[in-house]
Scaffold this motif. Structure first.
Motif, mmCIF file in Angstrom:
data_model
loop_
_atom_site.group_PDB
_atom_site.id
_atom_site.type_symbol
_atom_site.label_atom_id
_atom_site.label_comp_id
_atom_site.label_asym_id
_atom_site.label_seq_id
_atom_site.Cartn_x
_atom_site.Cartn_y
_atom_site.Cartn_z
ATOM 1 N N MET A 284 0.820 -1.201 0.000
ATOM 2 C CA MET A 284 0.000 0.000 0.000
ATOM 3 C C MET A 284 0.856 1.253 0.000
ATOM 4 S SD MET A 284 -3.269 -0.786 2.505
ATOM 5 C CE MET A 284 -2.299 -1.258 3.946
ATOM 6 N N GLN B 220 -2.843 5.169 1.277
ATOM 7 C CA GLN B 220 -3.679 3.993 1.477
ATOM 8 C C GLN B 220 -3.487 3.407 2.866
ATOM 9 O OE1 GLN B 220 -2.381 1.687 -1.886
ATOM 10 N NE2 GLN B 220 -3.976 2.477 -3.254
ATOM 11 N N ASN C 104 -5.458 0.596 -8.180
ATOM 12 C CA ASN C 104 -5.196 1.553 -7.097
ATOM 13 C C ASN C 104 -6.353 2.523 -6.911
ATOM 14 O OD1 ASN C 104 -2.669 0.887 -5.903
ATOM 15 N ND2 ASN C 104 -1.629 1.600 -7.737
#
Length: 216
Positions: A2, A6, A188
């Motif tokens: 991540m 995130q 993403n």
């Protein structure tokens, strides 16, 4: 792996989820004689389960895939089936029927589908499709209600909106996870939505207690 943003969203989600449980608990005395007390229990249990899922592996060796696929996700779906079917629509037969269908989907998942990722399975997709039908039915019920002018005081309005944004909004992402994983940029973007919508859902759950009718 991540990104920093995130990771921040992922960490923030847990605390917002915990905050929703605390807000719900604050209203427990007002709702303890109503079926909404079970929604309070639900939020508390889910928060505890998420804490176990995040840090439990440091103390207990367990499979996160099985933990989410066979405990957390089924508990979430069955609870919402009950909330929509048995309570909002006042149809216990509907609740038991869709719950049975969802449970049967595990057999098909085990026989014809191979689970390779957390919450990525046929039974999740099927369970979410059932939930989508209930969401549409709930919107129809709210739109055709004589009390539509006071929709902002309807606790189910906020719950239904939250369920729509997260469960229904992320269904394509989780259904076609492996296919989207190849396209990093698209994946993403959708993963960001997955994290944000999860946060927004629990914010809406909190709002449902604050703005929703306390006697409904």
């Amino acid at each position: 792996m991540m990104s920093d943003s995130q990771q921040f969203l992922s960490d923030s989600f847990l605390w917002i989820e915990g905050g929703a449980a605390l807000i719900a608990l604050y209203y427990f005395k007002r709702l303890k004689e109503q079926h909404w007390r079970y929604f309070i229990y639900y939020l508390i249990i889910i928060f505890i389960c998420e804490v176990i899922g995040k840090w439990g592996g440091q103390y207990i060796n367990f499979s996160k895939t099985k933990y989410y696929n066979y405990i957390i996700i089924p508990f979430q779906f069955i609870f919402f089936y009950w909330l929509y079917g048995a309570k909002s629509f006042n149809n216990k037969t509907l609740f038991w029927t869709i719950t049975a269908l969802y449970i049967v989907s595990f057999i098909f998942s085990a026989l014809y589908f191979k689970e390779r990722r957390i919450i990525f399975s046929f039974n999740y997709t099927f369970g979410c499709l059932i939930l989508m039908v209930l969401v549409v039915m709930e919107y129809y019920k709210q739109i055709t209600s004589s009390d539509i002018i006071n929709f902002n005081k309807n606790r189910m309005f906020y719950i239904n909106l939250g369920v729509t944004l997260f469960y229904i909004g992320t269904l394509p992402f989780l259904t076609f996870y492996s296919l989207l994983r190849v396209y990093t940029q698209i994946w993403n973007i959708y993963f960001d939505y997955f994290l944000i919508s999860n946060i927004v859902m629990y914010v809406l759950f909190s709002i449902s207690f604050i703005w929703g009718k306390q006697n409904s």
